[in-house]
Design an enzyme around this catalytic site. Structure first.
Site, PDB file in Angstrom:
ATOM      1  N   GLU A  86      45.659  43.634  97.826  1.00  0.00           N
ATOM      2  CA  GLU A  86      46.884  44.379  97.544  1.00  0.00           C
ATOM      3  C   GLU A  86      47.274  45.370  98.643  1.00  0.00           C
ATOM      4  OE1 GLU A  86      48.881  43.828  94.976  1.00  0.00           O
ATOM      5  OE2 GLU A  86      47.553  42.195  94.323  1.00  0.00           O
ATOM      6  N   SER A 466      27.865  55.724  30.714  1.00  0.00           N
ATOM      7  CA  SER A 466      26.743  56.666  30.625  1.00  0.00           C
ATOM      8  C   SER A 466      26.440  57.391  31.925  1.00  0.00           C
ATOM      9  CB  SER A 466      25.489  55.944  30.141  1.00  0.00           C
ATOM     10  OG  SER A 466      25.615  55.603  28.777  1.00  0.00           O
TER      11      SER A 466
END
Length: 815
Positions: A86, A466
Site C-alpha cells: 500500500e 412448599s
C-alpha cells in the site's frame, strides 16, 4: 545565459502559479475539510463482547466485526506486507507521496483513465474516516489536505495503527484483528506468512478479492503482495516460494464463542442498551465480564437439559416428526433424504435423522450431515408410547414397536452412544448464587434459546409451593416457637362463610402424624402444620415477615393459602430470598456483571456488591454491608432444620427413622447441604432450593402453560430400579437436576457448613414430646435453641418412647 534566465523565470512562474493554485484549492475546500482532532480520541465502531468471569467469550453484539489491536501487538511481517503493498515510503513522506502522484498523473495523461490512485496510507486513512471512495478530483484534493493535517497531528505509528484497525476487509470484518478471526479463526500472531499476505491484499477490493468468495483471484492477489515483499527485501526467496505454494485455507468463522450462554448474555445486552443506548452499546467496543463461571455455567446448562430429557423419557415417546415414506412404498435414496433434511432446523443438542433400517433391537439412522449411525437398544428401550401426561403405553420389546423406516426423528448423543430423543415439552430454569454477595454463579432460562428466548429464571413468576415454608417457619421462630415445639399434624376443616364451603388443606400424601415437632414438620413438608403456624403468628404478621426477604407485596397473597405456597415468584427472587438462611440473615442484591472495560481492556467500572458483614464491620462501614433482615440465630435454626429435609432423622435401626422430602440429595454425600422441595397443586410447578454456606441453587420445572400438570409416570420394566415413578413433584422433577448441577459445582470444594452463631444453646430433647430428656439413646437428640427459649421441663422417663408413624423414603409432598 538568457536561456537559463528564461528557464528560471519559467520555473518561478510555475511554482508561483502552483502555490497560488494550491492555496486557491485549499480555500475552496477549506469549509468542507473536517477537523482531524477527533482522531486523537477516536472510538472505532467495535462490537460489544460478553465474557464469563474467567474470560471465556459467550456472545458478541454489534453490526461490525472489529477487534482493535495496538501497533506493538501486530507481527512485523504483517506490517511489512501492508507497507510493501500500500505505501512502502510511508515512514519517509509527509502524508503525500510526490513520486506516486507524478506516476498517477503520467498514467492519466497517457491513457485518459484514472487507473492508479497514488494514495498513501495517510490519505487512505483520511478517506476512510472523513470521505467516500468516489473517484473524483475534488475528493482527491480534500484527501491530500486532510492527510497533511493528520501528519501534523499524529505520529506515524498511530496513523498506521488507526489505518489497520479501520480498513474494511470483507465479510463485515473491519480491521486486521477481525479479519484474522473471520477468515482463519486465529489471532494475528498465529497467522502464517501466506495468510498475512492474503489479508494485505484485501484493501484494494475486499469484496471481489476475498478468499471465500473468489479463492483464485485472492490467490493471485496474495502472490502479488508476496512479490512486493520479496522486491523490498522483507522476505527471502525461500520464504516467497513456500508462501506462494501454500493452499487457500480461508473459510468463514463466526466470533470465537468459547461458551454459548445466551440467556445470561441477553440479560447483559438488554442492560447495556438500556444504560448506554443502542449505538453506544453495540459500537463502542465494550467488554462486559459477567459473574458466571464458565465450568459452572456449562454444568448448569447440561443439568437442565438432561433433567428435562429424563422427565420427557419417563412420560413416553410422542412419535416421529414426519413420515417420509410408508412401508408399502419404495424407500427414499440417501440423496432424497438429505435434500429434505436440509429444511429441518436442528436445536442443540438434538440432531435430525431418518430411520433407514431396523434390526430386532437397534435402528439405523441417516443424519442431516450425511453420517449413518446406529441406535442400540439401550437408547430405545425407554420409548413406550406417550398417551397423556399421566399415562404411558406398555414397555417396548423390539425396535419395531417404536420406529419404522422412513420416520424423521430426533437423536442425541449421551455417554458416547446414540439415543432416540425428542424436544422436551416442559420448561425449566436454574439459578445459582453466592449467598454471601448475591453474585450469580450460573443462570439458565430454558432448554434452548433457539426454541424460546423467554428467560424463565428472571421473567417467569410461578407459584412456589412448599418452597415458601422456610420463610413461614422463620416467622414462627420470631413469634416464640422453637424447633422442638409440638404442633398437631391433623386434618383441618375451616368453614369459609364468604364461599359457603369448608377449606380442608391436606398433607400429601394424605397421612397425618399427630403431635409432631416443628423440625420434622418442615423436613416432611406437613401442610397442615404450616397452616397452623400461620394462624398462630397471624396472617398479616406472617406476610410482613415474608416480605423482609425482598419479595414484592403484590406477589404475597394475604390468605391462609399463603402457607401452602400460593405466592408467585421468579426462580431468581426465590434464590435471593433463600440466601438469607445461608448467609446468616442478610438480604443480598443479586448481580450479573462483574466489570466493564473498553476494547483495549481499560477498566470502566466494576461491581460493588453489598456483602455480608460482621457486627464489627457493620459499625465501621455499614454502607458496604448487606442489610440484616432476620437474626443470625433465626437464619441458622431454619438452615439447620432444612438439613433434615435432606438427611431426615430418627433411628432406622430402631424403626423410628424417617426421611425428609429431599432425601435424594444424599447422593452428593455431603453433610453441609440444606434444602427444600416445593410442588403446587396438581403438580403444575415443581421446585428445589438447596445450599451450603457458599453456593445456593434453585431449580424450577413446569410447563409454560401455567395450568398444565406435569402428571405422573408408571414403572417401565425395561429401565430397572433407579427410575422415577409416581406423581411428579419437587423431589422428582426439580431435585434430580439440582443434584446433577451441584455435583459439578461442588466438585473438589471443601465442606462449607453453616456454623452455629453465638446466642444459641444446644440441649438434649425427647423426640416425642420436645421436652428435655436425660436419656442418651434413639429416643432423644440434641437440638439448638436461642438462649432463653429452650424447654425447662423434663419428659417423664417411662422407659419407652412411642415412635412416630414411619415415613417411607420415597414419599413426596404435594405442596
Amino acid at each position: 545565459m538568457n536561456l537559463l534566465k528564461r528557464l528560471l523565470q519559467l520555473i518561478l512562474l510555475c511554482t508561483t502559479l502552483g502555490l497560488l493554485t494550491l492555496f486557491g484549492l485549499y480555500y475552496y475546500v477549506k469549509s468542507d475539510i473536517p477537523s482531524v482532532k477527533v482522531l486523537k480520541d477516536v472510538q472505532l465502531q467495535t462490537p460489544m463482547q460478553v465474557f464469563t468471569r474467567d474470560g471465556k467469550l459467550i456472545n458478541q453484539f454489534g453490526e461490525k466485526r472489529r477487534i482493535p489491536v495496538k501497533i506493538n501487538d501486530i507481527p512485523e511481517p504483517l506490517l511489512q506486507a501492508f507497507l510493501a503493498t500500500e505505501d512502502n515510503r510511508f515512514y519517509d513522506h509527509f502524508g503525500i507521496d510526490p513520486i506516486g502522484i507524478v506516476r498517477s498523473f503520467i498514467v492519466l495523461v497517457s491513457t485518459g483513465e484514472k487507473k492508479q490512485g497514488a494514495s498513501t496510507i495517510t490519505m487512505q486513512l483520511a478517506r476512510n474516516f472523513f470521505l467516500t471512495r468516489e473517484k473524483a478530483y475534488i475528493r482527491k484534493v480534500k484527501e491530500i489536505f486532510i492527510a497533511l493535517h493528520i501528519e501534523r497531528l499524529l505520529n506515524k505509528d498511530k496513523i498506521l495503527e488507526l489505518y489497520l484497525n479501520k480498513i474494511e476487509l470483507g465479510h463485515r470484518a473491519f480491521g486486521i484483528g477481525a479479519a484474522a478471526q473471520v477468515y482463519y479463526g486465529k489471532e494475528l500472531h498465529e497467522l502464517s506468512l501466506a495468510q498475512m499476505a492474503m489479508l494485505a491484499g484485501l484493501p484494494k477490493a475486499p469484496s471481489a478479492l476475498n478468499p471465500i468468495r473468489n479463492p483464485q483471484r485472492a490467490k493471485l492477489r496474495r502472490n502479488v503482495v508476496l512479490g512486493r515483499m520479496l522486491t523490498e527485501g522483507y522476505i527471502s526467496q525461500t520464504q516467497y516460494n513456500e508462501a506462494t505454494q501454500a493452499p487457500i485455507t480461508a473459510k468463514r468463522h463466526g466470533a470465537e464463542i468459547e461458551l454459548y450462554a445466551p440467556y445470561i448474555s441477553e440479560m447483559v445486552r438488554a442492560y447495556m442498551v438500556k444504560t448506554y443506548g443502542e449505538d453506544q452499546a453495540y459500537n463502542s467496543g465494550f467488554k462486559v465480564y459477567t459473574t458466571v463461571e464458565s465450568n459452572i455455567q456449562a454444568a448448569a446448562q447440561q443439568a437442565l437439559i438432561d433433567n428435562l430429557h429424563a422427565y420427557d423419557m419417563r412420560h413416553g415417546f410422542r412419535g416421529p416428526e414426519a413420515q417420509y415414506w410408508q412401508a408399502e412404498e419404495s424407500p427414499w435414496s440417501a440423496t432424497q433424504i438429505l435434500e429434505r433434511l436440509k429444511q429441518v432446523r436442528e436445536i442443540d443438542p438434538l440432531r435430525a435423522g431418518v430411520v433407514t433400517a431396523l434390526e430386532e433391537q437397534s435402528a439405523t439412522v441417516l443424519l442431516k450431515d450425511g453420517a449413518s449411525i446406529t441406535i442400540p437398544w439401550a437408547g430405545l428401550n425407554w420409548a413406550r408410547a406417550y398417551i397423556t401426561e399421566r399415562r404411558q403405553g406398555l414397555p417396548p420389546k423390539q425396535a419395531s414397536d417404536i420406529l419404522a423406516p422412513g420416520m424423521q426423528i430426533w437423536v442425541r448423543e449421551k455417554d458416547q452412544s446414540w439415543m432416540l430423543s425428542q424436544l422436551p415439552q416442559p420448561a425449566s430454569a436454574l439459578v445459582s448464587l453466592d449467598p454471601q454477595s448475591g453474585r450469580i454463579k450460573a443462570l439458565v432460562g430454558g432448554y434452548s434459546f433457539q426454541q424460546s428466548q423467554y428467560n424463565r429464571a428472571v421473567q417467569a413468576k410461578r407459584q412456589v409451593g412448599s418452597n415458601i415454608k422456610p420463610f413461614i417457619y422463620s416467622g414462627a421462630l420470631e413469634s416464640g416457637y422453637t424447633l422442638s415445639t409440638i404442633i398437631n399434624d391433623a386434618p383441618i376443616n375451616h368453614w369459609d362463610k364468604s364461599m359457603g364451603v369448608a377449606w380442608r388443606p391436606k398433607n400429601s400424601p394424605d397421612v397425618y402424624s399427630g403431635p409432631i415437632r416443628i423440625r420434622r414438620a418442615l423436613a416432611q413438608s406437613k401442610n397442615v402444620v404450616s397452616v397452623r403456624l400461620l394462624r398462630g403468628m397471624g396472617l398479616n404478621a406472617a406476610a410482613d415477615h415474608i416480605l423482609k426477604f425482598g419479595f414484592n407485596n403484590e406477589d404475597i397473597v394475604r390468605s391462609e393459602s399463603l402457607a401452602l405456597g400460593s405466592a408467585s415468584l421468579t426462580p431468581l427472587e426465590m434464590a435471593r430470598g433463600m440466601s438469607a438462611f445461608a448467609n446468616g440473615g442478610h438480604l443480598v442484591e443479586t448481580y450479573f456483571i462483574e466489570k466493564l472495560t473498553d476494547s483495549y481492556g481499560n477498566l470502566l467500572g466494576a461491581a460493588q456488591p453489598l456483602t455480608v458483614c460482621t457486627e464489627e464491620e457493620w459499625e465501621v462501614d455499614q454502607y458496604t454491608c448487606a442489610p440484616r433482615i432476620i437474626s443470625e440465630q433465626n437464619a441458622f435454626l431454619i438452615a439447620d432444620a432444612m438439613k433434615s429435609v435432606v438427611w431426615g432423622g430418627g433411628s432406622w435401626k430402631h424403626k423410628t427413622g424417617w426421611s425428609g422430602t429431599g432425601w435424594r440429595a444424599q447422593a452428593l454425600k455431603r453433610k453441609d447441604l440444606a434444602g427444600k422441595t416445593g410442588t403446587t397443586n396438581n403438580s403444575v410447578d415443581t421446585w428445589f432450593t438447596g445450599f451450603n454456606r457458599n453456593v445456593l441453587t434453585t431449580v424450577w420445572v413446569g410447563f409454560d402453560d401455567p395450568g398444565k400438570s406435569l402428571g405422573r409416570a408408571a414403572y417401565n420394566a425395561n429401565l430397572g430400579k433407579q427410575q422415577v415413578v409416581g406423581a411428579e413433584a419437587g423431589a422428582t422433577s426439580a431435585l434430580p437436576g439440582w443434584v446433577q448441577f451441584m455435583r459439578a459445582a461442588l466438585k473438589d470444594e471443601p465442606l462449607a457448613p453453616i456454623e452455629p452463631p453465638p446466642g444459641l444453646v444446644s440441649v438434649r430433647i425427647d423426640l416425642k414430646t420436645g421436652l428435655l430428656s436425660e436419656r442418651n439413646d434413639h429416643t432423644s437428640r440434641f437440638e439448638h435453641f436461642e438462649r432463653g427459649t429452650a424447654p425447662t421441663k423434663y419428659v417423664l422417663d417411662t422407659g419407652s418412647s412411642t415412635p412416630f408413624e414411619e415415613q417411607l423414603p420415597d414419599t413426596e409432598e404435594l405442596f
